[in-house]
Scaffold this active site. Structure first.
Site, short mmCIF file in Angstrom:
data_model
loop_
_atom_site.label_atom_id
_atom_site.label_comp_id
_atom_site.label_asym_id
_atom_site.label_seq_id
_atom_site.Cartn_x
_atom_site.Cartn_y
_atom_site.Cartn_z
N ASP A 211 0.76 -1.22 -0.01
CA ASP A 211 -0.06 -0.06 -0.15
C ASP A 211 0.83 1.52 -0.04
O ASP A 211 1.86 1.32 0.66
CB ASP A 211 -0.91 0.08 1.18
CG ASP A 211 -1.81 1.26 1.37
OD1 ASP A 211 -2.64 1.18 0.63
OD2 ASP A 211 -1.34 2.01 2.12
N GLU A 274 1.32 -0.58 -4.97
CA GLU A 274 0.31 0.56 -5.21
C GLU A 274 1.12 2.00 -5.45
O GLU A 274 1.59 2.23 -4.48
CB GLU A 274 -0.79 0.60 -4.05
CG GLU A 274 -1.80 1.53 -4.55
CD GLU A 274 -2.41 2.53 -3.10
OE1 GLU A 274 -3.62 2.65 -3.19
OE2 GLU A 274 -1.78 2.37 -2.11
#
Length: 541
Positions: A211, A274
């Protein structure tokens, strides 16, 4: 049939992810089995057969770690345990065992740019400037006038710095103040994070999504960010800056090499970054280059687009052209951070037709593709009244942005059951009445439903290696139409989509035959209806 050589089979097994279809589960919203209104790991396990029936290769689970839930799990207080709201480690182990039995791989979300303020590392770090974890987070003295040490702004609004009286310093946070920034420049922090990855690899996970990994390192000189040129929608101070100093540092790539070496040592594991922001394409390339960094990068090109345009696909094809040393992209149209695609792209057109066209287009893209829970049902963005909003971003920016809550509403399993079968009590977010009508049980009995269409379209992708792993070449097409060729090892497929609102004159080239289509009327030869999509097979150009 000749047997595949053992060496080739080993390569395929190691690279199962190349061209894979991955299903994202947001656990809070998937299925509640203990009657508290919040989805849990047992709920995911109970519905793995549904996921497997779609024909996907893997499941990505959004965070389920111990957390105070200020940002709904993306503020981690213990990387190596399950939050009680979701279950416990035994529930996770049961989930992964059943998933593997069904032929599904499990990818989990690791948040390596920040933790919760309740993480023991940060609790110790804020106590003094000399403790064991003193340099595990980003701390800095105030400027002479007491103001923050740089002009950096947080994603959720306001300065990216919060004063802490215990240390007499500011700490950095790219997101909420409750999400202090890890100092990933520190090699000891890197070792601790690698130990986290190792903990889950030892429990059988098949990969990681990292993330906001481009936020994981900052400029140690704390240089002010320059302003962005005027233009575009700005709802936060964050939107006014070119974020080149609080994120996106070149040293990130070296840390990713360490992660890749670890995942490769386990064999057949997948890693995806990401990467969002103003320089996402450049960073996606850097984070996946040369086969010694992450396997793939998860792009935002389509995620916030208010409309689907041919230029977006042309941009992706030009950027990810397969040149030597280039990594492998991953694409999605919807996720837990963005309004659902069919609502963004409908432009007053039929939602079911938009959903079918979008799903076929996704299955034709070069790269890995992610299907967000509910996309297989054609769910539109959920309606959440202001008094039910829980997303801090949505509340802060209301009503200028749709926020994230409408993309996180409960999965509808049973049309006539209370709360659409998600829970026996009022869920943490309301069930949109339109979603109940699109529940899994209602679509299972309708052969024309989006659910059945999704299964068919995923099967089409998996039946043609040219779609999952082949090259992509953009072709000339009439206004409003996008056309491209996918090819691999002598197989060629022509993919054509009318993204517009009007019928377009179009005739298939001689010798090509249709192998898949959506929104195409019988007897419509010579024309392409709005939202029509076709996949044809023929000879490479």
């Amino acid at each position: 049939m000749l047997e595949q050589p053992a060496a080739d089979a080993a390569v395929d097994a190691a690279e199962w992810w190349r061209g894979a279809v991955i299903y994202q589960v947001y656990p809070r919203s998937f299925a509640d089995t203990n009657g508290d209104g919040v989805g849990d790991l047992n709920g995911v396990t109970a519905h793995l057969e549904h996921i497997a029936s779609l024909g996907v290769d893997a499941v990505w689970l959004s965070p389920f770690f111990t957390s105070p839930m200020k940002d709904f799990g993306y503020d981690v207080a213990d990387y190596c345990d399950v939050d009680p709201i979701f279950g416990d480690l035994s529930a996770f182990e049961a989930l992964i065992e059943k998933a593997h039995r069904l032929g599904l791989r499990i990818i989990i979300d690791l948040v390596f740019s920040h933790t919760s303020e309740e993480h023991p590392w940060f609790r110790d770090s804020r106590q003094s400037r000399t403790g064991e974890h003193a340099d595990w987070y980003v701390w800095a003295d105030a400027r002479p006038d007491g103001s923050p040490p740089s002009n950096w702004q947080s994603v959720f609004g306001g300065p990216a710095w919060t004063w802490d009286a215990r240390r007499g310093q500011y700490y950095m946070h790219n997101f909420l103040p409750e999400q202090p920034q890890l100092n990933v420049h520190n090699p000891v922090v890197q070792e601790a994070l690698l130990d986290v990855a190792r903990f889950w690899l030892d429990r059988g996970v098949d990969g990681f999504r990292f993330d906001a990994i481009n936020f994981s390192m900052h400029d140690p000189k704390l240089t002010d960010n320059p302003p962005l040129p005027a233009g575009g929608k700005r709802t936060r101070p964050f939107d006014f800056q070119d974020k080149i100093h609080n994120q996106s540092q070149p040293q990130i790539a070296d840390f990713l090499k360490r992660i890749r070496a670890l995942t490769d040592s386990y064999g057949g594991r997948f890693s995806v970054a990401e990467v969002g922001g103003d320089h996402a394409e450049r960073e996606m390339q850097a984070f996946t280059a040369d086969d010694d960094r992450l396997n793939s990068a998860y792009g935002f090109l389509y995620l916030y687009a208010p409309a689907l345009r041919r230029e977006m696909l042309q941009q992706a094809a030009a950027t990810w052209d397969g040149r030597p040393g280039q990594g492998w992209p991953s694409w999605t149209f919807s996720n837990h951070d963005a309004p659902r695609a069919i609502s963004r792209w409908a432009e007053d057109r039929d939602l079911h037709a938009v959903a079918e066209m979008a799903m076929l287009l996704l299955m034709c893209l070069r790269g890995n593709v992610f299907v967000y829970y509910g996309e297989e049902l054609g769910l539109p963005q959920g309606e959440v009244p202001f008094d039910r909003l829980v997303d801090p971003e949505a509340i802060a920016n209301w009503p200028q942005t749709l926020g994230r809550d409408g993309a996180r509403t409960p999965m509808p399993w049973a049309a006539s059951a209370p709360f659409a079968g998600f829970s026996t009590v009022e869920p943490w977010l309301p069930v949109d009445p339109r979603h109940a009508a699109l529940a899994v049980d209602a679509q299972e009995v309708d052969p024309r439903s989006m659910l059945h269409t999704t299964r068919r379209l995923i099967a089409t992708r998996k039946a043609h290696a040219a779609l999952s792993r082949g090259a992509l070449k953009m072709l000339d097409a009439p206004e409003g139409v996008v056309a491209f060729e996918r090819s691999l090892d002598g197989e060629a497929l022509l993919c054509v989509f009318n993204l517009g609102h009007a019928e377009v004159d179009w005739t298939a080239p001689s010798g090509w035959r249709v192998v898949e289509s959506v929104n195409v009327e019988a007897g419509s030869a010579g024309t392409l209806a709005p939202l029509a999509g076709l996949v044809l097979t023929g000879e490479p150009g």
